[in-house]
Design a protein around this motif. Sequence first.
Motif, PDB file in Angstrom:
ATOM      1  N   LYS A  58     -59.175 -99.357  35.280  1.00 28.25           N
ATOM      2  CA  LYS A  58     -60.289-100.322  35.355  1.00 28.25           C
ATOM      3  C   LYS A  58     -60.681-100.672  36.797  1.00 28.25           C
ATOM      4  CE  LYS A  58     -60.202-101.051  30.786  1.00 28.25           C
ATOM      5  NZ  LYS A  58     -59.449 -99.884  30.338  1.00 28.25           N
TER       6      LYS A  58
ATOM      7  N   TYR B  73     -61.894 -95.630  34.472  1.00 29.66           N
ATOM      8  CA  TYR B  73     -61.798 -96.367  33.216  1.00 29.66           C
ATOM      9  C   TYR B  73     -60.358 -96.405  32.718  1.00 29.66           C
ATOM     10  CZ  TYR B  73     -62.310 -97.590  28.324  1.00 29.66           C
ATOM     11  OH  TYR B  73     -62.165 -98.180  27.110  1.00 29.66           O
TER      12      TYR B  73
ATOM     13  N   SER C  87     -66.719 -92.718  36.979  1.00 32.35           N
ATOM     14  CA  SER C  87     -67.213 -93.043  35.643  1.00 32.35           C
ATOM     15  C   SER C  87     -66.324 -92.438  34.553  1.00 32.35           C
ATOM     16  CB  SER C  87     -68.664 -92.579  35.476  1.00 32.35           C
ATOM     17  OG  SER C  87     -68.737 -91.179  35.575  1.00 32.35           O
ATOM     18  N   GLU C  88     -66.473 -92.990  33.366  1.00 34.37           N
ATOM     19  CA  GLU C  88     -65.597 -92.682  32.240  1.00 34.37           C
ATOM     20  C   GLU C  88     -65.587 -91.210  31.828  1.00 34.37           C
ATOM     21  OE1 GLU C  88     -64.919 -94.499  27.760  1.00 34.37           O
ATOM     22  OE2 GLU C  88     -66.295 -95.500  29.142  1.00 34.37           O
TER      23      GLU C  88
END
Length: 145
Positions: free
Chosen positions: A113, A117, A60-61
Amino acid sequence: MKEVILIKVSFEVIGAPVGKGRPRFVRTFRGGRAVTPEKTRKYELEVRNEYIKQSNYYFSEEKMLKMEIDAYFEIPKSTSKKKKDLMLKNILRPTKKPDMDNIIKIIADALNKIAYYDDKQIIECSIRKYYSYKPRVEIDICETS
């Protein structure tokens, strides 16, 4: 006290390590544009495909990441037995192209991506170059606390 579990994924890309190529600029009737070299595009696609096949985990970011890369280069065919032994024992290591920063760049960019991210999440990275009869790149990505 709650235990923190840090995720680590590993995958391998078979074949000689490839470095990120410089974009070429081509003139168009509107001015110009940058074109990514074909070899770079193909290798980035191969890195992405192998990641999806072998791990397919998305960080996750907000996660900070550490990346470790081991690049294994083919032993040249004309190398003497004595030198081959030194290469396989990691006494002689590759000092040839691609440069280590270009290997990091092509892998980190390819995984944007897909694994995370953005490669700005990577706060620590190491790379090591070796010789082997099986050229490849081994990549580990893990969360840092």
